[in-house]
Design a protein around this motif. Structure first.
Motif, PDB file in Angstrom:
ATOM      1  N   LEU B 103       0.602  -1.164   0.155  1.00 50.58           N
ATOM      2  CA  LEU B 103      -0.016   0.033  -0.055  1.00 50.58           C
ATOM      3  C   LEU B 103       0.944   1.231  -0.130  1.00 50.58           C
ATOM      4  CD1 LEU B 103      -2.935  -0.467   2.374  1.00 50.58           C
ATOM      5  CD2 LEU B 103      -3.149   0.018   0.132  1.00 50.58           C
ATOM      6  N   ALA B 104       1.960   1.357   0.852  1.00 49.30           N
ATOM      7  CA  ALA B 104       2.777   2.505   0.886  1.00 49.30           C
ATOM      8  C   ALA B 104       3.641   2.564  -0.234  1.00 49.30           C
ATOM      9  CB  ALA B 104       3.718   2.042   1.780  1.00 49.30           C
ATOM     10  N   ALA B 107       0.819   4.249  -2.627  1.00 45.94           N
ATOM     11  CA  ALA B 107       0.392   5.412  -2.212  1.00 45.94           C
ATOM     12  C   ALA B 107       1.309   6.702  -1.897  1.00 45.94           C
ATOM     13  CB  ALA B 107      -0.498   5.373  -1.139  1.00 45.94           C
ATOM     14  N   LEU B 108       2.521   6.256  -1.361  1.00 49.56           N
ATOM     15  CA  LEU B 108       3.564   7.533  -1.121  1.00 49.56           C
ATOM     16  C   LEU B 108       3.715   8.292  -2.121  1.00 49.56           C
ATOM     17  CD1 LEU B 108       5.843   5.699   1.740  1.00 49.56           C
ATOM     18  CD2 LEU B 108       4.299   7.643   1.900  1.00 49.56           C
ATOM     19  N   PHE B 110       2.008   9.745  -4.396  1.00 47.23           N
ATOM     20  CA  PHE B 110       1.336  10.536  -4.576  1.00 47.23           C
ATOM     21  C   PHE B 110       1.155  11.578  -3.522  1.00 47.23           C
ATOM     22  CE2 PHE B 110      -0.225   6.891  -7.182  1.00 47.23           C
ATOM     23  CZ  PHE B 110      -0.325   7.550  -8.411  1.00 47.23           C
ATOM     24  N   ALA B 111       1.745  11.332  -2.269  1.00 46.76           N
ATOM     25  CA  ALA B 111       1.709  12.062  -1.090  1.00 46.76           C
ATOM     26  C   ALA B 111       2.478  13.307  -1.058  1.00 46.76           C
ATOM     27  CB  ALA B 111       1.878  11.359   0.092  1.00 46.76           C
ATOM     28  N   THR B 112       3.440  13.509  -2.325  1.00 47.15           N
ATOM     29  CA  THR B 112       4.065  14.629  -2.462  1.00 47.15           C
ATOM     30  C   THR B 112       3.565  15.777  -3.167  1.00 47.15           C
ATOM     31  OG1 THR B 112       5.118  13.696  -4.285  1.00 47.15           O
ATOM     32  CG2 THR B 112       6.324  13.209  -2.138  1.00 47.15           C
TER      33      THR B 112
END
Lengths: 103, 195
Positions: B103-104, B107-108, B110-112
């Motif tokens: 998952l990380a 998803a990670l 896109f979190a920037t």
């Protein structure tokens, strides 16, 4: 909102998913399993809101979040109804006892 | 930095309450810890700008669902016995780590970035763009009412075994009566013919 905060929220989502999955694999009590499912679905709702915030579509995220909360509540109600009926008929809430049910 | 600390508080509370909800043996305490998770998540929703969802989560998740849990636990029994886990704990940890890493990894990245775009109001999104969701919610609420009737149902099913036996015995009695009446009528008709 800065990227650090976003990553922090994403970590929260992942941790809640981890806690929920661990609970699902560990618990045998039906009501406890419903409680754990609630934690998992709350993580999903938080993820939707976070995705809405990241894509500047917070209203879409809110709309989906409301749908998830309604579905989550209904899952809890139906799960508890099942648990109560199983307790009344079999005298236990252990999921292993369900294997004795015959259609 | 201050923003991150402000976000960290409800996140830590939610995680702590979630862990306690799983660890505690008492189901009532577990339900109350779940209410704590809901309240913390509602605060997070509010801080993320989802004000309507925060209110709904607080009232439904921390309020209604907790009351329903306490009600159901009161009917079914509050304590749980220590039991062996479904999956060995080591295997559970490995599976969870794999799931979180997957998952990380997804998803990670896109979190920037935070995109900026204009968006219609919540009401128009909810009632117009997501109209099908509203219909699904109505159906789900109907299912929920049926589920609630399941919780409130009578202690014994309307057709449990003694009642089934009673009905079968009653049918047998009726059949015997019918047979007796028909044999009586045959005898009387034969007597009439002989006269």
């Amino acid at each position: 909102m800065n990227p650090t905060t976003l990553k922090l929220c994403l970590m929260a989502v992942l941790s809640l998913v981890g806690i929920g999955l661990y609970g699902l694999m560990i618990c045998r009590n039906l009501i406890k399993m419903v409680i754990v499912l609630q934690i998992l679905v709350k993580a999903a709702a938080l993820g939707l809101i976070l995705a809405g915030q990241m894509s500047s579509q917070i209203n879409l995220g809110q709309s989906l979040g409301i749908t998830v909360i309604v579905a989550d509540t209904i899952v809890a109600v139906v799960g508890m109804a099942l648990a109560v009926q199983v307790q009344r008929r079999l005298g236990t809430l252990d999921v292993d006892a369900l294997s004795s049910l015959r259609g | 930095m201050l923003e991150a600390i402000l976000f960290a508080l409800p996140i830590l509370t939610a995680l702590l309450a979630g862990i306690q909800a799983i660890r505690t043996r008492s189901l009532i305490r577990s339900a109350l810890w779940l209410a704590g998770v809901s309240a913390s998540i509602a605060v997070l929703f509010y801080m993320l700008g989802a004000h309507q969802v925060a209110v709904i989560e607080l009232s439904v998740g921390a309020g209604l669902v907790t009351v329903l849990f306490v009600f159901a636990i009161g009917i079914a029994g509050a304590e749980i016995q220590p039991q062996r886990p479904i999956v060995p704990k080591t295997l559970a940890w490995v599976l969870i780590l794999v799931a979180i890493l997957l998952l990380a990894g997804f998803a990670l990245p896109f979190a920037t970035t935070v995109q900026h775009s204009t968006e219609p109001e919540t009401t128009s999104v909810f009632w117009q763009q997501r109209g099908l969701d509203v219909i699904v919610q109505v159906v789900l609420i109907f299912c929920g009412v049926l589920g609630l009737l399941g919780v409130l149902a009578e202690e014994k099913a309307p057709l449990d075994q003694p009642m089934v036996d009673e009905i079968a015995a009653e049918r047998e009695r009726d059949l015997r009566n019918l047979e007796y009446q028909s044999s009586q009528s045959m005898v009387s008709s034969q007597q009439g013919q002989t006269r």
